[in-house]
Motif scaffolding. Structure first.
Motif, PDB file in Angstrom:
ATOM      1  N   VAL A  20       0.834  -1.206   0.000  1.00 50.80           N
ATOM      2  CA  VAL A  20       0.000   0.000   0.000  1.00 50.80           C
ATOM      3  C   VAL A  20       0.869   1.255   0.000  1.00 50.80           C
ATOM      4  N   THR A  21       1.964   1.203   0.753  1.00 49.77           N
ATOM      5  CA  THR A  21       2.895   2.337   0.751  1.00 49.77           C
ATOM      6  C   THR A  21       3.456   2.558  -0.649  1.00 49.77           C
ATOM      7  N   ALA A  22       3.795   1.485  -1.341  1.00 49.48           N
ATOM      8  CA  ALA A  22       4.308   1.600  -2.715  1.00 49.48           C
ATOM      9  C   ALA A  22       3.247   2.190  -3.639  1.00 49.48           C
ATOM     10  N   LEU A  23       2.003   1.774  -3.475  1.00 51.37           N
ATOM     11  CA  LEU A  23       0.911   2.339  -4.276  1.00 51.37           C
ATOM     12  C   LEU A  23       0.775   3.835  -4.031  1.00 51.37           C
ATOM     13  N   ARG A  24       0.836   4.232  -2.751  1.00 47.82           N
ATOM     14  CA  ARG A  24       0.687   5.649  -2.425  1.00 47.82           C
ATOM     15  C   ARG A  24       1.770   6.483  -3.088  1.00 47.82           C
ATOM     16  N   GLY A  37     -15.842  -9.254  -6.853  1.00 42.99           N
ATOM     17  CA  GLY A  37     -15.546  -9.021  -8.254  1.00 42.99           C
ATOM     18  C   GLY A  37     -15.824  -7.607  -8.735  1.00 42.99           C
ATOM     19  N   HIS A  38     -16.430  -6.778  -7.888  1.00 46.37           N
ATOM     20  CA  HIS A  38     -16.726  -5.385  -8.252  1.00 46.37           C
ATOM     21  C   HIS A  38     -15.437  -4.635  -8.583  1.00 46.37           C
ATOM     22  N   GLN A  39     -15.489  -3.835  -9.634  1.00 51.91           N
ATOM     23  CA  GLN A  39     -14.353  -2.993  -9.996  1.00 51.91           C
ATOM     24  C   GLN A  39     -14.545  -1.612  -9.380  1.00 51.91           C
ATOM     25  N   GLY A  40     -13.818  -1.359  -8.312  1.00 50.79           N
ATOM     26  CA  GLY A  40     -13.922  -0.083  -7.611  1.00 50.79           C
ATOM     27  C   GLY A  40     -12.560   0.583  -7.507  1.00 50.79           C
ATOM     28  N   TRP A  41     -12.345   1.283  -6.394  1.00 46.97           N
ATOM     29  CA  TRP A  41     -11.151   2.111  -6.269  1.00 46.97           C
ATOM     30  C   TRP A  41     -10.562   2.016  -4.867  1.00 46.97           C
ATOM     31  N   LEU A  42      -9.246   2.274  -4.791  1.00 43.62           N
ATOM     32  CA  LEU A  42      -8.524   2.397  -3.530  1.00 43.62           C
ATOM     33  C   LEU A  42      -7.872   3.772  -3.502  1.00 43.62           C
ATOM     34  N   VAL A  43      -8.125   4.525  -2.430  1.00 44.86           N
ATOM     35  CA  VAL A  43      -7.551   5.870  -2.292  1.00 44.86           C
ATOM     36  C   VAL A  43      -6.435   5.831  -1.261  1.00 44.86           C
ATOM     37  N   THR A  44      -5.248   6.294  -1.658  1.00 43.11           N
ATOM     38  CA  THR A  44      -4.091   6.305  -0.765  1.00 43.11           C
ATOM     39  C   THR A  44      -3.528   7.706  -0.550  1.00 43.11           C
ATOM     40  N   GLY A  45      -4.084   8.720  -1.236  1.00 43.88           N
ATOM     41  CA  GLY A  45      -3.594  10.091  -1.116  1.00 43.88           C
ATOM     42  C   GLY A  45      -4.460  10.925  -0.199  1.00 43.88           C
ATOM     43  N   HIS A  46      -3.848  11.816   0.560  1.00 46.97           N
ATOM     44  CA  HIS A  46      -4.543  12.625   1.561  1.00 46.97           C
ATOM     45  C   HIS A  46      -5.570  13.563   0.940  1.00 46.97           C
ATOM     46  N   ALA A 314      -2.465   4.704   5.026  1.00 49.02           N
ATOM     47  CA  ALA A 314      -1.634   5.237   3.944  1.00 49.02           C
ATOM     48  C   ALA A 314      -1.846   6.737   3.781  1.00 49.02           C
ATOM     49  N   VAL A 315      -3.101   7.159   3.827  1.00 50.30           N
ATOM     50  CA  VAL A 315      -3.443   8.577   3.677  1.00 50.30           C
ATOM     51  C   VAL A 315      -2.723   9.426   4.734  1.00 50.30           C
ATOM     52  N   ASN A 316      -2.663   8.911   5.954  1.00 48.40           N
ATOM     53  CA  ASN A 316      -2.034   9.659   7.054  1.00 48.40           C
ATOM     54  C   ASN A 316      -0.508   9.601   7.024  1.00 48.40           C
ATOM     55  N   ARG A 317       0.045   8.891   6.051  1.00 46.90           N
ATOM     56  CA  ARG A 317       1.511   8.885   5.845  1.00 46.90           C
ATOM     57  C   ARG A 317       1.874   9.574   4.525  1.00 46.90           C
ATOM     58  N   ASP A 318       0.956  10.337   3.959  1.00 45.61           N
ATOM     59  CA  ASP A 318       1.194  10.981   2.663  1.00 45.61           C
ATOM     60  C   ASP A 318       2.218  12.105   2.832  1.00 45.61           C
ATOM     61  N   SER A 319       3.371  11.963   2.175  1.00 46.14           N
ATOM     62  CA  SER A 319       4.449  12.955   2.324  1.00 46.14           C
ATOM     63  C   SER A 319       4.092  14.293   1.693  1.00 46.14           C
TER      64      SER A 319
END
Length: 398
Positions: A20-24, A37-46, A314-319
């Motif tokens: 997840v850190t790599a994705l962010r 199987g749903h195609q959705g989203w993952l948010v990693t940015g603040h 991940a959001v709370n570790r956004d540089s």
């Protein structure tokens, strides 16, 4: 077709999964395949997370959601026909229903009222520390300190007899478990709802000076709605803060320089609490939202009906938002994290949680200046199997 599924295995107990850190570091929003199987989203940015949580074009209702990981409990949470959301459980509502309940409760959780509770929180904390000292080491800090403090406080606030806590704490644990079977989760919600419904009946006959009695006196809510409000506040009021106190102490015991700053410098405590909330982020699966219409977030078009999972650790570790974001620094200027959420569903009890942590951490560390783990850090069982992260047990000595 996306091949990304939600990574959940942590390589280090206090950090998000490395994947997840790599994705962010690659971007803020990612295509993700959900458990069904749903195609959705993952948010990693603040910034993207704030935008989703603030947007009126996303729903928090369970019938719109898809489970992000294979789990009977999480599938039930997204299938209201199987696990019925109680009337009054306003966390899972959209406006205008959500607005009605939020309006009734906002006045109960003001900064002023939480300040008035602080002397009582100090008494409860002191009593727990006295009991720990009398028992002598080693003790499980979760059972003797982290769990009883917020449990006692929310019980007093709501008007729940503390000596009746065993059953609702057991039901709450089942509801938070990602490994609970479907029928176990249904039974647990039924148990805690039945208990609260009975309590509402008792308070109609004999009201007290508590939040539930005040809502009954207001006359705007049915018994079923009062029950749902009570279930939500009782679960949220002790489960989250208890895990912050347990996990936060573990983090400080494994970072002695940070522990010393929290113990020895009263000016650090407020910032230290916020930093622990940011760095640890116990909400490690969600929140989730589903788009009610096509919505563009940071240049990405999220289609109507698509579910978004916000990865708060991940959001709370956004540089882009926090300098040196991977480091725990209790002297860091406070604020900006999304641990309590954002927008209309921002945590109603956040000031109460802050008050409990501001009082409890320094009191513990000053009473037991030699506090240390009674096992190796690797032997502490982490709550990777729960929707709220933390430690199952924290054996300590002094």
């Amino acid at each position: 077709m996306s091949e990304l599924t939600l990574p959940t295995a942590r390589q280090r107990p206090l950090d998000p999964p490395d994947e997840v850190t790599a994705l962010r570091q690659q971007g803020a929003i990612h295509r993700m395949t959900y458990a069904d199987g749903h195609q959705g989203w993952l948010v990693t940015g603040h910034a993207a997370a704030r935008a989703v949580l603030a947007s009126p074009h996303f729903s928090n209702r369970p019938e719109h959601m898809h489970p992000p990981i294979p789990s009977a409990r999480m599938e039930l949470a997204t299938r209201p026909e199987k696990l019925r959301v109680p009337p009054g459980f306003f966390l899972r509502m959209d406006p205008p229903d959500h607005t009605r309940f939020r309006r009734l409760l906002t006045g109960q959780f003001t900064v002023r009222r939480m300040k008035m509770l602080e002397p009582r929180i100090e008494e409860i904390t002191g009593a727990c520390l006295d009991a720990m000292e009398a028992a002598g080491p080693p003790v499980d800090l979760v059972q003797e300190f982290a769990l009883p403090i917020p449990s006692l406080v929310i019980c007093e606030l709501l008007g729940v007899p503390y000596d009746e806590r065993a059953q609702f704490q057991a039901d709450t644990k089942v509801l938070a478990s990602l490994e609970a079977k479907a029928e176990e989760a249904i039974a647990a919600l039924g148990g805690i709802s039945s208990y609260l419904y009975g309590l509402v009946q008792r308070k109609r006959k004999e009201p007290g000076d508590d939040l539930l009695s005040g809502l009954i006196e207001g006359g705007e809510l049915s018994d079923e709605e009062l029950t749902g409000v009570g279930v939500l506040l009782l679960i949220a009021g002790h489960e989250t803060t208890a895990n912050m106190l347990g996990l936060g102490t573990y983090a400080l015991l494994t970072n002695p320089d940070q522990l010393a700053a929290m113990r020895d410098d009263p000016a650090v405590v407020d910032n230290g609490v916020e930093e622990l909330l940011r760095h640890l982020t116990i909400i490690h699966l969600g929140p989730m939202r589903t788009a009610l219409e096509d919505v563009e977030i940071e240049g990405v078009m999220i289609g109507a009906g698509e579910t978004v999972t916000i990865h708060l650790p991940a959001v709370n570790r956004d540089s882009a938002r926090f300098a040196d974001a991977e480091r725990l620094d209790v002297t860091r200027p406070a604020g900006g994290h999304l641990t309590f959420g954002h927008g209309i569903h921002q945590c109603l009890g956040q000031q109460l949680a802050r008050a409990e942590m501001r009082i409890a951490y320094p009191a513990l560390l000053r009473r037991f200046p030699g506090l240390r783990l009674a096992v190796t850090p690797e032997e502490v069982p982490m709550r990777s199997d729960m929707s709220i992260y933390g430690v199952h047990r924290l054996p300590v000595t002094w």
